[in-house]
Design an enzyme around this catalytic site. Structure first.
Site, short mmCIF file in Angstrom:
data_model
loop_
_atom_site.label_atom_id
_atom_site.label_comp_id
_atom_site.label_asym_id
_atom_site.label_seq_id
_atom_site.Cartn_x
_atom_site.Cartn_y
_atom_site.Cartn_z
N ALA A 33 0.98 -0.83 0.03
CA ALA A 33 0.24 0.13 -0.33
C ALA A 33 1.43 1.20 -0.25
O ALA A 33 0.49 2.29 1.12
CB ALA A 33 -0.67 -0.18 1.22
N LEU A 34 1.59 0.95 -1.29
CA LEU A 34 2.80 2.14 -1.47
C LEU A 34 2.47 4.00 -1.40
O LEU A 34 1.46 3.63 -1.96
CB LEU A 34 4.08 1.75 -2.37
N HIS A 38 7.14 6.04 1.79
CA HIS A 38 7.57 4.68 1.39
C HIS A 38 8.65 5.15 0.05
O HIS A 38 9.83 4.27 -0.09
CB HIS A 38 6.51 3.76 0.58
N GLN A 62 2.81 -9.50 13.42
CA GLN A 62 3.26 -8.73 14.26
C GLN A 62 1.46 -7.53 14.49
O GLN A 62 2.11 -6.83 14.87
CB GLN A 62 4.16 -7.96 13.54
N LYS A 150 8.80 7.89 11.12
CA LYS A 150 7.70 7.53 11.19
C LYS A 150 7.53 6.22 12.22
O LYS A 150 6.81 6.59 13.29
CB LYS A 150 6.49 7.22 10.36
N GLN A 154 10.08 0.87 16.67
CA GLN A 154 11.06 -0.10 15.47
C GLN A 154 11.98 0.25 15.15
O GLN A 154 13.17 -0.61 14.96
CB GLN A 154 9.64 -0.19 14.05
N SER A 186 0.72 7.51 5.93
CA SER A 186 0.37 6.00 7.04
C SER A 186 -0.80 5.32 5.18
O SER A 186 -1.39 6.12 5.35
CB SER A 186 -0.38 5.75 7.46
N SER A 187 0.03 3.06 5.58
CA SER A 187 -0.78 2.71 4.30
C SER A 187 -2.46 2.84 5.49
O SER A 187 -3.18 3.24 4.48
CB SER A 187 -0.60 1.23 4.54
N ARG A 188 -2.02 3.29 6.27
CA ARG A 188 -3.84 2.99 7.51
C ARG A 188 -5.22 4.79 7.24
O ARG A 188 -6.11 4.14 7.72
CB ARG A 188 -3.59 3.03 9.02
P1 AMP Z 1 5.27 0.12 6.57
O1 AMP Z 1 5.01 -0.44 5.58
O2 AMP Z 1 4.24 0.63 7.42
O3 AMP Z 1 5.42 -1.40 7.28
O4 AMP Z 1 6.25 0.89 6.18
C1 AMP Z 1 7.73 0.30 5.42
C2 AMP Z 1 8.64 1.46 6.28
O5 AMP Z 1 7.87 2.99 5.37
C3 AMP Z 1 8.64 1.47 7.29
O6 AMP Z 1 10.78 1.94 7.37
C4 AMP Z 1 8.12 2.98 7.64
O7 AMP Z 1 8.99 3.15 9.20
C5 AMP Z 1 8.08 3.15 6.70
N1 AMP Z 1 6.96 4.96 6.58
C6 AMP Z 1 6.28 4.29 6.63
N2 AMP Z 1 5.37 5.28 6.90
C7 AMP Z 1 5.84 6.88 6.55
C8 AMP Z 1 6.59 8.01 6.62
N3 AMP Z 1 5.05 8.31 6.58
N4 AMP Z 1 7.50 8.98 7.03
C9 AMP Z 1 8.40 7.80 6.37
N5 AMP Z 1 8.95 6.67 6.17
C10 AMP Z 1 7.63 5.68 6.43
#
Ligand code: AMP
Length: 252
Positions: A33-34, A38, A62, A150, A154, A186-188
């Site tokens: 859900a880029l 990302h 997780q 973000k 983690q 955020s993907s959410r």
């Molecule tokens: P996720 O797909 O949510 O697991 O995120 C994958 C990577 O993208 C993780 O390292 C997150 O911290 C990073 N990420 C997610 N949202 C953001 C954002 N708004 N800004 C920067 N990095 C992000």
């Protein structure tokens, strides 16, 4: 067309080939859900390395809430277009049963910091995160792996794990990318209703206001957020809130 590999053995062989022909490999693990957050990680990896590998894997271990896992958006076709548009060379898209061929018998546990903040509210969350990150880092064997601030807790835990286990991959942190109104991407966010989306930027605004943690909780609650936690760590303030069914995290 961008190259996509699902089989882990095939991915390992392709990565070995990259290592033979290229000076450096950058790796960006994601759950898909880029969005532009990302893509900023992929762009940084592109700038720093000869080959860029992205993984897309919604990691079941997780999630403590199966509904949350089920709801998580899955948009592979557009993810591939986006990853390609910022110069990714390869996407690894493994199946859960292949990543967890051991049925999650083996896992990484951090016993101190992983129990705080997110870990205090999502049981087993960081065991799942650290385990999948270790697996993915071992598949990619990249020179550098990119993580977003973000998800600050983690990032810290992954960095500490890499040091604790002498992992050869350098962990690189990247700044949080926000919408114009301040909401952290955020993907959410796509799961928010129109009303919730309109309220959501208040989370960052109040968190960044410089008020004490208690005052931030008070103001967020008054606006209608359900606050999981707001806490300071050093000069950073971190929080998690719920708006309807959607849980948001941020830090400043
Ligand atoms: P996720 O797909 O949510 O697991 O995120 C994958 C990577 O993208 C993780 O390292 C997150 O911290 C990073 N990420 C997610 N949202 C953001 C954002 N708004 N800004 C920067 N990095 C992000």
């Amino acid at each position: 067309m961008i190259e996509v590999i699902s089989n882990i053995g095939d991915a390992g062989r392709r990565l070995s080939q990259f290592r033979r022909e290229a000076k450096s490999i950058g790796f960006v693990p994601t759950m898909g859900a880029l969005h532009d957050g990302h893509l900023s990680l992929i762009e940084q990896a592109r700038a720093d390395n000869d080959r860029v590998v992205v993984s897309i894997f919604v990691n079941p271990t997780q999630y403590d809430d199966p509904k949350d896992l089920e709801r998580y958006p899955r948009t592979l076709a557009s993810d591939l277009d986006k990853a390609e548009s910022v110069g990714a060379d390869l996407v690894i898209h493994p199946a859960p049963e292949d990543i967890y061929s051991d049925n999650y018998r083996f896992r990484v546990s951090e016993t101190v910091f992983s129990r705080e903040l997110e870990g205090a509210h999502r049981k087993g969350h960081f065991d799942g995160v650290l385990t999948v990150v270790l697996k993915l880092l071992n598949i990619a064997r990249a020179d550098r792996a990119y993580f977003g601030e973000k998800d600050w807790q983690q990032l810290e835990l992954v960095r500490d794990m890499a040091a604790a286990f002498f992992l050869p991959t350098e962990i690189v942190s990247c700044p949080t990318i926000r919408e114009a109104d301040g909401l952290a991407m955020s993907s959410r966010n796509m799961l928010l209703t129109t009303e919730e989306r309109a309220l959501a930027p208040e989370f960052h605004r109040i968190l960044a206001s410089g008020a004490s943690a208690e005052e931030v909780v008070r103001q967020l609650t008054e606006r209608g957020f359900v606050v999981d936690y707001v806490e300071k760590r050093g000069d950073r303030i971190l929080g998690a809130v719920r708006l309807g069914k959607v849980r948001l995290i941020d830090n400043v």
